[in-house]
Design an enzyme around this catalytic site. Structure first.
Site, PDB file in Angstrom:
ATOM      1  N   CYS A  41      -5.695  -2.604   1.923  1.00  0.00           N
ATOM      2  CA  CYS A  41      -5.549  -2.733   3.371  1.00  0.00           C
ATOM      3  C   CYS A  41      -6.882  -2.857   4.117  1.00  0.00           C
ATOM      4  CB  CYS A  41      -4.706  -1.562   3.887  1.00  0.00           C
ATOM      5  SG  CYS A  41      -4.016  -1.795   5.547  1.00  0.00           S
TER       6      CYS A  41
ATOM      7  N   GLU B  40       0.832  -1.200   0.000  1.00  0.00           N
ATOM      8  CA  GLU B  40       0.000   0.000   0.000  1.00  0.00           C
ATOM      9  C   GLU B  40       0.873   1.260   0.000  1.00  0.00           C
ATOM     10  OE1 GLU B  40      -3.362   2.202   2.857  1.00  0.00           O
ATOM     11  OE2 GLU B  40      -2.269   0.440   3.584  1.00  0.00           O
TER      12      GLU B  40
ATOM     13  N   LYS C 193      -8.871   3.982  -2.347  1.00  0.00           N
ATOM     14  CA  LYS C 193      -9.289   3.319  -1.115  1.00  0.00           C
ATOM     15  C   LYS C 193     -10.629   3.879  -0.629  1.00  0.00           C
ATOM     16  CE  LYS C 193      -7.169   2.006   3.339  1.00  0.00           C
ATOM     17  NZ  LYS C 193      -5.969   2.230   4.176  1.00  0.00           N
TER      18      LYS C 193
END
Length: 273
Positions: free
Chosen positions: A140, A40, A108
């Site tokens: 994540c 990430e 995200k």
């Protein structure tokens, strides 16, 4: 499908260093590797609210161009995270870059504590066809929400590619989550995490992994840096889906408009609250 997982220790707010390591890892891939994945936000690390404006770049900026050049040099696809700037807004973004260009962008959608105040949340999930396989991206914290992977599955995803920046003491949480997301969506899942200590004192947990469509953990890295080669036995997709399909049998579908694009991109727009 042969993939290499680049489990690296990045530096926050040090794009030059992180890019140098990414380009070196791409150059070091085996001749038959088709895809390499990074953690990430690897290219810029994790900026703060005070530094994000200085380090974030647009998709046509010099750092993405350098990764694209490296991908073309080795004729390989690259999954890598960055701090994206777009019209004065900032996003925690992961890209699938092929020798032809950016095949897929994902922002995200579930912001963790350290993302808030730095980034804005994305507003859609997306998949694309790559090498005859439909792939989707997550980042994540997203994998702790079953709906994220299910959204990609509703878009036809067969492989879930997860860039991770997970730290102690939450390593076991993501180990469990990645296995569950693969099993409940009958898809392969690949996760690449960062290691070592970051600027804020966070100790990143490693544990990069490959999980098959039955939820079996086929590979798990330790806590050290490494570039790990794994292989996906794609016929397992049909075997996992032969006797039953969760997507066919589920009683509730996720809301949101599905948008089909001529180039094979498929998006699910997240309804506004």
């Amino acid at each position: 499908m042969k993939v290499e997982l680049a489990q690296l220790a990045g530096r926050d707010n040090d794009t030059a260093y992180n890019l140098e390591r990414a380009v070196a890892a791409i150059a070091a891939c085996a001749a038959d590797t088709q895809l390499i994945m990074f953690p990430e936000g690897h290219l810029m690390g994790f900026p703060s609210a005070q530094t994000v404006a200085q380090v974030a770049e647009t998709l046509d900026g010099p750092t993405v161009r350098a990764v694209l050049a490296a991908a073309r040099e080795r004729d390989i696809a690259v999954v890598v995270g960055m701090a994206e700037r777009d019209d004065g807004r900032f996003y925690n973004t992961t890209l699938l870059i092929t020798p032809e260009g950016i095949a897929l962008r994902y922002r995200k959608t579930h912001l963790w504590a350290s993302d808030r105040g730095v980034y804005e949340a994305g507003d859609r999930y997306a998949t694309c066809l790559w090498n005859g396989v439909r792939v989707g991206l997550l980042i994540c914290y997203d994998i702790e929400f079953p709906e994220s992977a299910r959204a990609l599955a509703q878009l036809g995803a067969e492989v879930l590619l997860v860039t991770n920046g997970n730290m102690d003491p939450y390593g076991p949480t993501h180990r469990t989550a990645i296995m569950a997301r693969a099993q409940e969506n009958q898809a392969f899942a690949l996760m690449v995490n960062r290691v070592e200590e970051g600027d804020g004192g966070l100790l990143f947990a490693g544990g990069s992994a490959l999980v098959d469509p039955l939820g079996t953990l086929l590979f798990e890295a330790g806590r050290e840096e490494g570039q790990f080669a794994v292989e996906l036995d794609l016929p397992q997709l049909a075997a996992a889906r032969r006797d039953y399909r969760y997507l066919d049998d589920q009683r509730l579908k996720l809301p949101g408009e599905i948008v089909e694009h001529a180039d094979g991109l498929r998006e699910l727009l997240i309804p506004q609250r």
